[in-house]
Design a protein around this motif. Sequence first.
Motif, PDB file in Angstrom:
ATOM      1  N   ALA A 275      54.662  75.405  32.500  1.00  0.00           N
ATOM      2  CA  ALA A 275      53.204  75.346  32.359  1.00  0.00           C
ATOM      3  C   ALA A 275      52.578  76.705  32.647  1.00  0.00           C
ATOM      4  O   ALA A 275      51.681  77.148  31.924  1.00  0.00           O
ATOM      5  CB  ALA A 275      52.636  74.283  33.287  1.00  0.00           C
ATOM      6  N   VAL A 276      53.060  77.382  33.675  1.00  0.00           N
ATOM      7  CA  VAL A 276      52.539  78.709  34.009  1.00  0.00           C
ATOM      8  C   VAL A 276      52.841  79.689  32.878  1.00  0.00           C
ATOM      9  O   VAL A 276      51.972  80.472  32.475  1.00  0.00           O
ATOM     10  CB  VAL A 276      53.122  79.199  35.354  1.00  0.00           C
ATOM     11  N   ILE A 277      54.052  79.650  32.357  1.00  0.00           N
ATOM     12  CA  ILE A 277      54.418  80.544  31.245  1.00  0.00           C
ATOM     13  C   ILE A 277      53.540  80.278  30.028  1.00  0.00           C
ATOM     14  O   ILE A 277      53.064  81.204  29.371  1.00  0.00           O
ATOM     15  CB  ILE A 277      55.911  80.392  30.896  1.00  0.00           C
ATOM     16  N   LEU A 278      53.288  79.003  29.740  1.00  0.00           N
ATOM     17  CA  LEU A 278      52.454  78.649  28.596  1.00  0.00           C
ATOM     18  C   LEU A 278      51.026  79.147  28.779  1.00  0.00           C
ATOM     19  O   LEU A 278      50.433  79.708  27.847  1.00  0.00           O
ATOM     20  CB  LEU A 278      52.474  77.133  28.399  1.00  0.00           C
ATOM     21  N   VAL A 279      50.484  79.009  29.982  1.00  0.00           N
ATOM     22  CA  VAL A 279      49.127  79.497  30.243  1.00  0.00           C
ATOM     23  C   VAL A 279      49.066  81.012  30.104  1.00  0.00           C
ATOM     24  O   VAL A 279      48.134  81.556  29.502  1.00  0.00           O
ATOM     25  CB  VAL A 279      48.647  79.044  31.646  1.00  0.00           C
ATOM     26  N   VAL A 280      50.069  81.711  30.617  1.00  0.00           N
ATOM     27  CA  VAL A 280      50.097  83.175  30.504  1.00  0.00           C
ATOM     28  C   VAL A 280      50.192  83.592  29.042  1.00  0.00           C
ATOM     29  O   VAL A 280      49.504  84.529  28.607  1.00  0.00           O
ATOM     30  CB  VAL A 280      51.265  83.758  31.329  1.00  0.00           C
ATOM     31  N   MET A 281      51.007  82.891  28.261  1.00  0.00           N
ATOM     32  CA  MET A 281      51.144  83.241  26.844  1.00  0.00           C
ATOM     33  C   MET A 281      49.839  82.996  26.076  1.00  0.00           C
ATOM     34  O   MET A 281      49.481  83.777  25.195  1.00  0.00           O
ATOM     35  CB  MET A 281      52.287  82.450  26.218  1.00  0.00           C
ATOM     36  N   ILE A 282      49.132  81.927  26.421  1.00  0.00           N
ATOM     37  CA  ILE A 282      47.855  81.662  25.759  1.00  0.00           C
ATOM     38  C   ILE A 282      46.830  82.717  26.136  1.00  0.00           C
ATOM     39  O   ILE A 282      46.111  83.239  25.278  1.00  0.00           O
ATOM     40  CB  ILE A 282      47.342  80.246  26.112  1.00  0.00           C
ATOM     41  N   ARG A 283      46.770  83.065  27.423  1.00  0.00           N
ATOM     42  CA  ARG A 283      45.781  84.045  27.874  1.00  0.00           C
ATOM     43  C   ARG A 283      46.074  85.450  27.350  1.00  0.00           C
ATOM     44  O   ARG A 283      45.165  86.239  27.138  1.00  0.00           O
ATOM     45  CB  ARG A 283      45.697  84.049  29.388  1.00  0.00           C
TER      46      ARG A 283
ATOM     47  N   MET B 280      64.646  65.367  41.010  1.00  0.00           N
ATOM     48  CA  MET B 280      63.215  65.289  40.814  1.00  0.00           C
ATOM     49  C   MET B 280      62.544  66.621  41.117  1.00  0.00           C
ATOM     50  O   MET B 280      61.698  67.059  40.390  1.00  0.00           O
ATOM     51  CB  MET B 280      62.660  64.173  41.694  1.00  0.00           C
ATOM     52  N   ALA B 281      62.954  67.262  42.195  1.00  0.00           N
ATOM     53  CA  ALA B 281      62.331  68.527  42.579  1.00  0.00           C
ATOM     54  C   ALA B 281      62.593  69.611  41.544  1.00  0.00           C
ATOM     55  O   ALA B 281      61.721  70.425  41.264  1.00  0.00           O
ATOM     56  CB  ALA B 281      62.833  68.968  43.937  1.00  0.00           C
ATOM     57  N   ILE B 282      63.801  69.609  40.967  1.00  0.00           N
ATOM     58  CA  ILE B 282      64.126  70.620  39.961  1.00  0.00           C
ATOM     59  C   ILE B 282      63.286  70.407  38.717  1.00  0.00           C
ATOM     60  O   ILE B 282      62.720  71.355  38.184  1.00  0.00           O
ATOM     61  CB  ILE B 282      65.625  70.602  39.622  1.00  0.00           C
ATOM     62  N   SER B 283      63.166  69.176  38.238  1.00  0.00           N
ATOM     63  CA  SER B 283      62.408  68.941  37.014  1.00  0.00           C
ATOM     64  C   SER B 283      60.926  69.247  37.210  1.00  0.00           C
ATOM     65  O   SER B 283      60.278  69.780  36.313  1.00  0.00           O
ATOM     66  CB  SER B 283      62.607  67.509  36.525  1.00  0.00           C
ATOM     67  N   LEU B 284      60.387  68.936  38.394  1.00  0.00           N
ATOM     68  CA  LEU B 284      58.990  69.257  38.664  1.00  0.00           C
ATOM     69  C   LEU B 284      58.790  70.767  38.698  1.00  0.00           C
ATOM     70  O   LEU B 284      57.814  71.282  38.155  1.00  0.00           O
ATOM     71  CB  LEU B 284      58.543  68.629  39.985  1.00  0.00           C
ATOM     72  N   SER B 285      59.738  71.487  39.278  1.00  0.00           N
ATOM     73  CA  SER B 285      59.646  72.946  39.326  1.00  0.00           C
ATOM     74  C   SER B 285      59.724  73.543  37.924  1.00  0.00           C
ATOM     75  O   SER B 285      58.994  74.486  37.614  1.00  0.00           O
ATOM     76  CB  SER B 285      60.769  73.516  40.183  1.00  0.00           C
ATOM     77  N   VAL B 286      60.592  73.003  37.089  1.00  0.00           N
ATOM     78  CA  VAL B 286      60.722  73.511  35.721  1.00  0.00           C
ATOM     79  C   VAL B 286      59.445  73.243  34.944  1.00  0.00           C
ATOM     80  O   VAL B 286      58.958  74.110  34.215  1.00  0.00           O
ATOM     81  CB  VAL B 286      61.946  72.875  35.021  1.00  0.00           C
ATOM     82  N   VAL B 287      58.870  72.059  35.106  1.00  0.00           N
ATOM     83  CA  VAL B 287      57.623  71.738  34.411  1.00  0.00           C
ATOM     84  C   VAL B 287      56.508  72.677  34.852  1.00  0.00           C
ATOM     85  O   VAL B 287      55.755  73.190  34.024  1.00  0.00           O
ATOM     86  CB  VAL B 287      57.232  70.263  34.656  1.00  0.00           C
ATOM     87  N   LEU B 288      56.424  72.930  36.144  1.00  0.00           N
ATOM     88  CA  LEU B 288      55.400  73.839  36.654  1.00  0.00           C
ATOM     89  C   LEU B 288      55.616  75.255  36.135  1.00  0.00           C
ATOM     90  O   LEU B 288      54.671  75.921  35.715  1.00  0.00           O
ATOM     91  CB  LEU B 288      55.397  73.815  38.181  1.00  0.00           C
ATOM     92  N   LEU B 289      56.859  75.716  36.141  1.00  0.00           N
ATOM     93  CA  LEU B 289      57.171  77.058  35.639  1.00  0.00           C
ATOM     94  C   LEU B 289      56.824  77.180  34.157  1.00  0.00           C
ATOM     95  O   LEU B 289      56.199  78.161  33.738  1.00  0.00           O
ATOM     96  CB  LEU B 289      58.654  77.362  35.852  1.00  0.00           C
TER      97      LEU B 289
END
Length: 64
Positions: free
Chosen positions: A12-20, A1-10
């Motif tokens: 999401a951050v990459i996606l936000v950076v790419m959009i910005r 669970m912790a790994i999948s949550l970390s991957v989702v968060l990572l």
Amino acid sequence: MAISLSVVLLLAVILVVMIRSKSIKPGPAVVAVLFGFFLASTGMAPSINRFLNSLADTINQISF
């Protein structure tokens, strides 16, 4: 669970950076998010999850 949550968060951050940084537009980003969401509800989800877990275990075993 912790790994999948970390991957989702990572991801999401990459996606936000790419959009910005304008390297991906909001339209394709929404399509990518929806694709991932619907892919998670298919029969391929357990296989993808096992692959990512084994990849994370392999990376975790690397010692420098």
